[in-house]
Design an enzyme around this catalytic site. Structure first.
Site, PDB file in Angstrom:
ATOM      1  N   HIS A 163       0.841  -1.192   0.000  1.00 12.03           N
ATOM      2  CA  HIS A 163       0.000   0.000   0.000  1.00 12.03           C
ATOM      3  C   HIS A 163       0.881   1.248   0.000  1.00 12.03           C
ATOM      4  CE1 HIS A 163      -3.077  -2.786   2.204  1.00 12.03           C
ATOM      5  NE2 HIS A 163      -3.045  -3.006   0.894  1.00 12.03           N
TER       6      HIS A 163
HETATM    7  C1  LIG Z   1       0.422  -7.177  -4.905  1.00 12.48           C
HETATM    8  C2  LIG Z   1      -0.492  -6.079  -4.445  1.00 12.48           C
HETATM    9  C3  LIG Z   1      -1.565  -6.387  -3.605  1.00 12.48           C
HETATM   10  C4  LIG Z   1      -2.419  -5.374  -3.168  1.00 12.48           C
HETATM   11  N1  LIG Z   1      -3.560  -5.697  -2.492  1.00 12.48           N
HETATM   12  C5  LIG Z   1      -4.511  -4.744  -2.295  1.00 12.48           C
HETATM   13  C6  LIG Z   1      -5.810  -5.078  -1.856  1.00 12.48           C
HETATM   14  O1  LIG Z   1      -6.164  -6.247  -1.695  1.00 12.48           O
HETATM   15  N2  LIG Z   1      -6.696  -4.069  -1.640  1.00 12.48           N
HETATM   16  C7  LIG Z   1      -6.366  -2.767  -1.836  1.00 12.48           C
HETATM   17  O2  LIG Z   1      -7.206  -1.890  -1.596  1.00 12.48           O
HETATM   18  N3  LIG Z   1      -5.151  -2.409  -2.290  1.00 12.48           N
HETATM   19  C8  LIG Z   1      -4.241  -3.373  -2.564  1.00 12.48           C
HETATM   20  N4  LIG Z   1      -3.046  -3.038  -3.124  1.00 12.48           N
HETATM   21  C9  LIG Z   1      -2.740  -1.608  -3.325  1.00 12.48           C
HETATM   22  C10 LIG Z   1      -3.516  -0.966  -4.473  1.00 12.48           C
HETATM   23  O3  LIG Z   1      -3.640  -1.870  -5.557  1.00 12.48           O
HETATM   24  C11 LIG Z   1      -2.784   0.314  -4.878  1.00 12.48           C
HETATM   25  O4  LIG Z   1      -2.785   1.197  -3.771  1.00 12.48           O
HETATM   26  C12 LIG Z   1      -3.406   1.035  -6.050  1.00 12.48           C
HETATM   27  O5  LIG Z   1      -3.523   0.178  -7.168  1.00 12.48           O
HETATM   28  C13 LIG Z   1      -2.574   2.259  -6.413  1.00 12.48           C
HETATM   29  O6  LIG Z   1      -3.159   2.904  -7.504  1.00 12.48           O
HETATM   30  P1  LIG Z   1      -2.363   3.981  -8.342  1.00 12.48           P
HETATM   31  O7  LIG Z   1      -3.293   4.487  -9.378  1.00 12.48           O
HETATM   32  O8  LIG Z   1      -1.716   4.929  -7.435  1.00 12.48           O
HETATM   33  O9  LIG Z   1      -1.164   3.179  -9.023  1.00 12.48           O
HETATM   34  P2  LIG Z   1      -1.182   1.867  -9.915  1.00 12.48           P
HETATM   35  O10 LIG Z   1      -2.510   1.210  -9.875  1.00 12.48           O
HETATM   36  O11 LIG Z   1       0.005   1.086  -9.528  1.00 12.48           O
HETATM   37  O12 LIG Z   1      -1.000   2.416 -11.399  1.00 12.48           O
HETATM   38  C14 LIG Z   1       0.178   2.944 -11.901  1.00 12.48           C
HETATM   39  C15 LIG Z   1       0.258   2.553 -13.371  1.00 12.48           C
HETATM   40  O13 LIG Z   1       1.238   3.367 -13.986  1.00 12.48           O
HETATM   41  C16 LIG Z   1       2.016   2.575 -14.853  1.00 12.48           C
HETATM   42  N5  LIG Z   1       3.309   3.272 -14.962  1.00 12.48           N
HETATM   43  C17 LIG Z   1       4.225   3.471 -13.995  1.00 12.48           C
HETATM   44  N6  LIG Z   1       5.265   4.162 -14.463  1.00 12.48           N
HETATM   45  C18 LIG Z   1       5.011   4.409 -15.755  1.00 12.48           C
HETATM   46  C19 LIG Z   1       5.745   5.081 -16.784  1.00 12.48           C
HETATM   47  N7  LIG Z   1       6.934   5.616 -16.553  1.00 12.48           N
HETATM   48  N8  LIG Z   1       5.180   5.155 -18.028  1.00 12.48           N
HETATM   49  C20 LIG Z   1       3.952   4.602 -18.260  1.00 12.48           C
HETATM   50  N9  LIG Z   1       3.241   3.948 -17.322  1.00 12.48           N
HETATM   51  C21 LIG Z   1       3.758   3.854 -16.083  1.00 12.48           C
HETATM   52  C22 LIG Z   1       2.089   1.221 -14.168  1.00 12.48           C
HETATM   53  O14 LIG Z   1       2.401   0.194 -15.083  1.00 12.48           O
HETATM   54  C23 LIG Z   1       0.693   1.097 -13.573  1.00 12.48           C
HETATM   55  O15 LIG Z   1      -0.196   0.450 -14.452  1.00 12.48           O
HETATM   56  C24 LIG Z   1      -2.175  -4.028  -3.556  1.00 12.48           C
HETATM   57  C25 LIG Z   1      -1.084  -3.716  -4.390  1.00 12.48           C
HETATM   58  C26 LIG Z   1      -0.262  -4.727  -4.851  1.00 12.48           C
HETATM   59  C27 LIG Z   1       0.863  -4.385  -5.778  1.00 12.48           C
END
Ligand SMILES: Cc1cc2nc3c(=O)[nH]c(=O)nc-3n(C[C@H](O)[C@H](O)[C@H](O)COP(=O)(O)OP(=O)(O)OC[C@H]3O[C@@H](n4cnc5c(N)ncnc54)[C@H](O)[C@@H]3O)c2cc1C
Length: 508
Positions: free
Chosen positions: A447
């Site tokens: 997280h």
């Molecule tokens: C293994 C795992 C288990 C988890 N379990 C849970 C759960 O059960 N419940 C829960 O609520 N949360 C859970 N989480 C946390 C939750 O999924 C994250 O907090 C959330 O997805 C974050 O969202 P975000 O939009 O900030 O980033 P992300 O969803 O990570 O999105 C970022 C995106 O940007 C892309 N990206 C990054 N850098 C670049 C770049 N330079 N150029 C182009 N694209 C790029 C990545 O490929 C990714 O697709 C878990 C996370 C993981 C990894």
């Protein structure tokens, strides 16, 4: 003439929600760039189709994280459309009211509970609860296990937790819900319902949305104090695309890395990396948080491990004795935890899978950092969570571990397992033993949050303002888990999607 009105970097939890909402306005031309593949809604990997197994091998970014000094472990992050939501545990838990009111105090009323409740309702289609505090027609389906679907292990855990005075709660996503209850999940027919499977189908065919999968952005282009586009490498050639607004939704480890590689960040660190400082912002990459947890590992009796995906059905929010905050602690019970990816533990315990009573600090005070190792974008950042670096976190985790030990050795649970691994319950009052155990087992729950935190004062570490505008640069926003000033007392996916929804309202 720019190429697009909005260039969104990162098609994860927040980025896809944002792209979907922004393109409801047919006059906005939006480009969504995602480093990983876009499987077009097809569940093309067994592990993505299996809600309770994390896809930590095929989809990770190759980032190691330090939890405690001297340790470095793979820290998976989604790398495909859906981002974290496509690889996570599908726990769909909201933060509590106080989490968002704290954000409002830090960054302005835009983030107060009424606004966040509205977007938390808009994103969901709750199959169990309605009324003023739930949505029933949003993209993300939310379900919970019923009491009669609880495995014997989970029922025993529930009875033991109740016996400690923590009451049952019907709906963990009700405002201020406290106690033990079924963990809400974004799942349907055994699939985790990522933003790629829920939001993106609503927008994919819109003429004003362009999706570029398989493109890793390397930096933001700045000209005269304004973000004008992004740079990336395609087929070995450096290319650029222009946007009137550039929005980083690359997640809490990559968004600060992109800012720093673009010359926006702590000036001393940028100088060390040989990067020209264009905008000095000391908070970029600071304030890294995750929940901090440990576990009591149990060797289950034959036949008690689940044969389906009812692995972790219940969670408990409760308050530590510290008086620091309400519901600052979390407990849950993993019926079965495969050790294939943890060979050391497998060797120590001598079994392929264990059960575990999990205890964690849900409102941590420790803060870590994301730092570049190099200006070369192919070199992944250094991620140091500095877990337990705040003494109150260690005290609370000792107390949480003691609760987990009491639960594990309770009459309700004792018949479930053959033994407790790595820990002797007779040590329950030996603080030195417990601290040593915690230091060797503490870990994050994936997280990662807080590294581009919102606030009002860039000199005090804020990176974006309450409208998610990067201080000191026009036309540049961050919209993802990195903007959370404090991590919510819940897993972070629902809140990350809600940030995407709220950003769509604020950015218009
Ligand atoms: C293994 C795992 C288990 C988890 N379990 C849970 C759960 O059960 N419940 C829960 O609520 N949360 C859970 N989480 C946390 C939750 O999924 C994250 O907090 C959330 O997805 C974050 O969202 P975000 O939009 O900030 O980033 P992300 O969803 O990570 O999105 C970022 C995106 O940007 C892309 N990206 C990054 N850098 C670049 C770049 N330079 N150029 C182009 N694209 C790029 C990545 O490929 C990714 O697709 C878990 C996370 C993981 C990894």
């Amino acid at each position: 003439m720019v190429d697009y009105d909005d260039v969104i970097v990162g098609g994860g939890s927040a980025g896809i929600a944002l792209a979907t909402r922004l393109t409801e306005n047919s006059s906005r031309r939006v480009l969504l760039i995602e480093a990983g593949p876009d499987p077009h809604g097809v569940v093309d990997d067994d592990r993505l189709g299996d809600q309770m197994r994390f896809s930590s091998t095929l989809t990770h970014w190759g980032i190691d994280a330090t939890f405690m000094p001297g340790s470095a472990l793979n820290y998976p992050q989604g790398r495909r459309t859906g981002g974290g939501s496509a690889v996570n545990g599908a726990f769909a838990v909201r933060g509590i009211r106080d989490d968002y009111d704290r954000w409002a105090a830090a960054a302005g009323d835009e983030w107060s509970w009424p606004h966040m409740l509205r977007v938390l309702c808009r994103l969901e289609s709750d199959q169990d609860f309605g009324g003023d505090s739930h949505g029933t027609s949003g993209p993300v389906p939310i379900v919970r296990w019923r009491r009669d679907e609880l495995l014997p292990m989970q029922q025993a855990f529930l009875a033991a937790v109740n016996a400690k005075g923590i009451p049952w709660m019907d709906d963990m996503n009700a405002p201020d819900a406290s106690g033990i209850g079924a963990i809400p999940m974004n799942r349907q027919n055994g699939l985790r319902m990522s933003t790629a499977l829920t939001y993106l189908p609503l927008a994919r065919d819109r003429e004003n949305l362009t999706i570029w999968p398989g493109i890793e952005v390397t930096r933001v282009i700045l000209a005269q104090g304004r973000a004008t586009g992004v740079e990336f490498v395609r087929d070995g050639q450096v290319e650029r695309v222009q946007g009137a607004r550039i929005i980083l939704s690359a997640g809490a480890l990559q968004s600060p890395s992109l800012l720093m590689r673009s010359g926006i960040g702590p000036s001393g660190h940028l100088a060390e990396m040989g990067i020209e400082c264009r905008v000095a912002l000391s908070g970029v990459g600071e304030n890294l948080m995750d929940h901090q947890g440990t576990a009591v590992f149990l060797v289950p009796r034959e036949g008690l491990a689940p044969t389906d995906d009812r692995v972790c059905q219940l969670g408990a929010r409760y308050s530590s004795s510290s008086g620091l905050a309400v519901d600052d602690m979390w407990l849950s019970m993993w019926s079965s935890w495969e050790l294939a990816e943890f060979p050391d533990m497998q060797a120590a315990l001598g079994v392929p899978a264990i059960s575990a009573v999990i205890a964690g600090v849900h409102d941590p005070l420790s803060r870590g950092t994301v730092r570049l190792r190099s200006s070369d974008p192919s070199v992944r950042p250094a991620v140091d969570f500095a877990m337990l670096s705040h003494p109150d976190d260690m005290s609370r985790l000792v107390e949480g571990l003691q609760v987990a030990m009491e639960l594990a050795s309770s009459s309700e649970m004792a018949s479930l397992y053959r033994g407790i691994g790595l820990l002797d319950v007779a040590s329950i009052n030996d603080r030195d033993v417990l601290e040593a155990y915690i230091k060797s087992t503490v870990g994050g729950w994936y997280h990662a949050t807080g590294t581009c935190r919102m606030g009002s004062d860039p000199d005090a570490g804020a990176v974006v303002d309450g409208h998610l505008r990067v201080f000191g640069v026009d036309g540049l926003h961050v919209v993802d888990a990195s903007v959370m000033p404090t991590v919510v007392r819940a897993p972070t996916n629902m809140t990350s999607i809600a940030i995407g929804e709220r950003a769509a309202e604020l950015l218009g």
